[in-house]
Scaffold this motif. Structure first.
Motif, PDB file in Angstrom:
ATOM      1  N   VAL A 101      43.994  57.988  51.687  1.00 25.88           N
ATOM      2  CA  VAL A 101      43.746  59.390  51.375  1.00 25.88           C
ATOM      3  C   VAL A 101      42.796  60.047  52.382  1.00 25.88           C
ATOM      4  O   VAL A 101      42.657  61.268  52.400  1.00 25.88           O
ATOM      5  CB  VAL A 101      43.195  59.527  49.942  1.00 25.88           C
ATOM      6  CG1 VAL A 101      41.730  59.110  49.879  1.00 25.88           C
ATOM      7  CG2 VAL A 101      43.393  60.934  49.396  1.00 25.88           C
TER       8      VAL A 101
ATOM      9  N   ALA B 195      44.778  64.855  54.700  1.00 31.57           N
ATOM     10  CA  ALA B 195      43.971  65.096  53.498  1.00 31.57           C
ATOM     11  C   ALA B 195      42.551  65.528  53.802  1.00 31.57           C
ATOM     12  O   ALA B 195      41.789  65.827  52.900  1.00 31.57           O
ATOM     13  CB  ALA B 195      43.939  63.826  52.646  1.00 31.57           C
TER      14      ALA B 195
ATOM     15  N   TYR C 162      43.537  63.110  43.160  1.00 29.60           N
ATOM     16  CA  TYR C 162      44.362  62.579  44.249  1.00 29.60           C
ATOM     17  C   TYR C 162      45.573  63.468  44.506  1.00 29.60           C
ATOM     18  O   TYR C 162      45.982  63.667  45.660  1.00 29.60           O
ATOM     19  CB  TYR C 162      44.807  61.152  43.929  1.00 29.60           C
ATOM     20  CG  TYR C 162      43.742  60.129  44.219  1.00 29.60           C
ATOM     21  CD1 TYR C 162      43.476  59.715  45.524  1.00 29.60           C
ATOM     22  CD2 TYR C 162      42.987  59.584  43.186  1.00 29.60           C
ATOM     23  CE1 TYR C 162      42.497  58.777  45.791  1.00 29.60           C
ATOM     24  CE2 TYR C 162      41.993  58.642  43.444  1.00 29.60           C
ATOM     25  CZ  TYR C 162      41.754  58.246  44.753  1.00 29.60           C
ATOM     26  OH  TYR C 162      40.774  57.322  45.031  1.00 29.60           O
TER      27      TYR C 162
ATOM     28  N   TYR D 126      46.535  65.151  48.145  1.00 30.94           N
ATOM     29  CA  TYR D 126      47.822  64.935  48.815  1.00 30.94           C
ATOM     30  C   TYR D 126      48.711  66.179  48.790  1.00 30.94           C
ATOM     31  O   TYR D 126      49.815  66.171  49.344  1.00 30.94           O
ATOM     32  CB  TYR D 126      48.564  63.769  48.165  1.00 30.94           C
ATOM     33  CG  TYR D 126      48.004  62.419  48.540  1.00 30.94           C
ATOM     34  CD1 TYR D 126      48.022  61.968  49.858  1.00 30.94           C
ATOM     35  CD2 TYR D 126      47.459  61.581  47.564  1.00 30.94           C
ATOM     36  CE1 TYR D 126      47.509  60.731  50.200  1.00 30.94           C
ATOM     37  CE2 TYR D 126      46.945  60.337  47.906  1.00 30.94           C
ATOM     38  CZ  TYR D 126      46.967  59.919  49.217  1.00 30.94           C
ATOM     39  OH  TYR D 126      46.452  58.696  49.552  1.00 30.94           O
TER      40      TYR D 126
END
Length: 317
Positions: free
Chosen positions: A204, A209, A250, A254
């Motif tokens: 990530v 990101a 998350y 993303y």
């Protein structure tokens, strides 16, 4: 003791009245802290009655271990407004701060010495080296540098500071030997090399990101906070608000939405990410138990949420 006819005292008479030595009076006179009122025909110093109070104040300040420059500033302030005020207050506050630091250092050194004293002889050399690498009281700078290098590049400073507040443990003021050992091991861990067999950056943190790093870590902090209570209460991981918040963080990083497919992919990605289990174990040891229960750290909360995510994915399969 009655004073002399001219109202002035010799250096010996002043010393006797003050319960000090002539050497002490001469020392403060030579440094301009206790100026004489006049000189005798033979060139000897003569002091007025006010010198007795001034010498008493000097000795009281020195008894508090104030250095001579601070004593001078207090005396000048006292002479200027008829009573030692803000300068004395600031000097005492500064000295208290330094004493606090010294006492903290002594407590850490004492706990470290007990740690070495109580360990088996064959382990003493290793423990000495481990403890010697850490200042007393210890600094958290190495831990902060570790996380700053690990966090996404160009992560906003407020987000980085918020993360460090949770990830970097503050050394206890009065540590047990086990806490000193845990902090020393933590310091050795973060100053060592990253294992070559595994990447040191999670997926990530990739370039796609980075711009959403602040959103990610703000969401993770919220999720860890939600997971802390069930974790401390010994509840098994379960799907709920904490897991939803964890996944949403998350998903935002993303640039996608939550859903069964995303949760399955996220579980697989997180399983491949580098882990800092040992770091969080040591953080919990440094913090010590609360109410007889282990401390909830971001690491233990993360593991609890991963287990909840895995159970949720398996249930949906």
């Amino acid at each position: 003791m009655p004073g002399p006819a001219d109202g002035l005292w010799s250096i010996g008479e002043l010393a006797e009245r003050a319960g000090a030595t002539v050497k002490t009076v001469r020392f403060y006179s030579d440094r301009g802290l206790l100026p004489e009122t006049a000189r005798s025909a033979g060139g000897h110093r003569r002091y007025g009655s006010g010198a007795l109070d001034r010498l008493g104040l000097i000795r009281a300040l020195r008894a508090l271990d104030l250095p001579l420059p601070e004593v001078r500033r207090v005396l000048e302030d006292e002479a200027g407004d008829g009573g030692a005020g803000a300068v004395l207050e600031d000097a005492v506050a500064a000295r208290l701060g330094r004493l606090g630091e010294q006492m903290a250092a002594l407590r850490w050194r004492e706990a470290g010495l007990r740690l070495v004293q109580d360990c088996p002889p064959r382990e003493r050399a290793g423990r000495l080296r481990l403890i010697a690498a850490v200042a007393a009281p210890p600094s958290t700078d190495a831990l902060a540098r570790f996380w700053r290098a690990w966090l996404p590049p160009r992560m906003p400073a407020p987000a980085t500071a918020a993360f460090l507040e949770h990830a970097v443990p503050q050394p206890p003021a009065d540590p047990a030997p086990a806490q000193v050992l845990a902090f020393a091991r933590l310091h050795a861990l973060v100053t060592g090399p990253c294992p070559a067999a595994r990447p040191c950056q999670p997926a990530v943190h990739g370039a796609d990101a980075r711009s959403r790093a602040a959103v990610l870590y703000a969401g993770l902090a919220e999720a860890y906070g939600l997971a802390a209570e069930p974790l401390r209460n010994g509840r098994a991981p379960y799907a709920g608000a904490a897991l939803d918040c964890f996944v949403a963080a998350y998903a935002a990083a993303y640039g996608t939405g939550d859903g069964t497919v995303f949760r399955r992919r996220l579980r697989d990605r997180l399983a491949a990410d580098p882990r800092f289990d040992r770091y969080w174990e040591l953080v919990a040891e440094v913090a010590g138990p609360r109410d007889g229960r282990p401390a909830a750290t971001p690491g233990t909360a993360h593991d609890w949420l991963l287990a909840a995510l895995d159970a949720d994915v398996e249930r949906a399969a």
